[in-house]
Design a protein around this motif. Structure first.
Motif, PDB file in Angstrom:
ATOM      1  N   ARG A 250      -8.459  87.943  28.750  1.00 29.32           N
ATOM      2  CA  ARG A 250      -8.295  86.965  29.836  1.00 29.32           C
ATOM      3  C   ARG A 250      -7.116  87.338  30.734  1.00 29.32           C
ATOM      4  O   ARG A 250      -7.216  87.284  31.964  1.00 29.32           O
ATOM      5  CB  ARG A 250      -8.093  85.565  29.249  1.00 29.32           C
TER       6      ARG A 250
ATOM      7  N   GLU B 211      -9.122  87.935  22.723  1.00 28.26           N
ATOM      8  CA  GLU B 211      -9.622  87.098  23.827  1.00 28.26           C
ATOM      9  C   GLU B 211      -8.519  86.797  24.836  1.00 28.26           C
ATOM     10  O   GLU B 211      -8.742  86.851  26.050  1.00 28.26           O
ATOM     11  CB  GLU B 211     -10.228  85.804  23.284  1.00 28.26           C
ATOM     12  N   THR B 212      -7.321  86.499  24.374  1.00 31.84           N
ATOM     13  CA  THR B 212      -6.197  86.217  25.271  1.00 31.84           C
ATOM     14  C   THR B 212      -5.837  87.455  26.076  1.00 31.84           C
ATOM     15  O   THR B 212      -5.604  87.377  27.280  1.00 31.84           O
ATOM     16  CB  THR B 212      -4.976  85.722  24.471  1.00 31.84           C
TER      17      THR B 212
END
Length: 99
Positions: free
Chosen positions: A75, A71-72
């Motif tokens: 992003r 997810e990081t």
């Protein structure tokens, strides 16, 4: 500095997904930061966030070590694409006049 950042990323997984967390942990380990407060005059001698973030990006993106969670990474990729697009749209018009 890259070796030090790699050491922090290896020892403290929470620093892999937050540059601010990385900066704080780096200051604690290598600059002797003991409290949650930083004397503003000491900021001149502490490592800058931009330098630490570049070192982290090199380690994670080029060496593929100490990766952030999916997810990081997603992003960060989205933010990078948005920033590139914004920079392309913000170019000068080239209508400079000469005297």
């Amino acid at each position: 500095m890259t070796t030090r950042v790699a050491n922090i990323l290896n020892r403290y997984p929470e620093t892999r997904k937050s540059d601010i967390t990385l900066q704080i942990k780096y200051w604690q380990v290598y600059s002797g930061l003991k409290s949650n407060f930083v004397d503003l005059t000491k900021l001149y001698s502490l490592e800058r966030l931009t330098s630490l973030a570049r070192a982290r990006a090199k380690i994670q993106n080029e060496y593929k070590l100490f990766q952030a969670d999916i997810e990081t990474r997603r992003r960060r990729r989205t933010l990078e694409e948005e920033e590139k697009e914004a920079q392309m749209l913000d170019k000068p018009s080239g209508l400079a006049t000469s005297c």
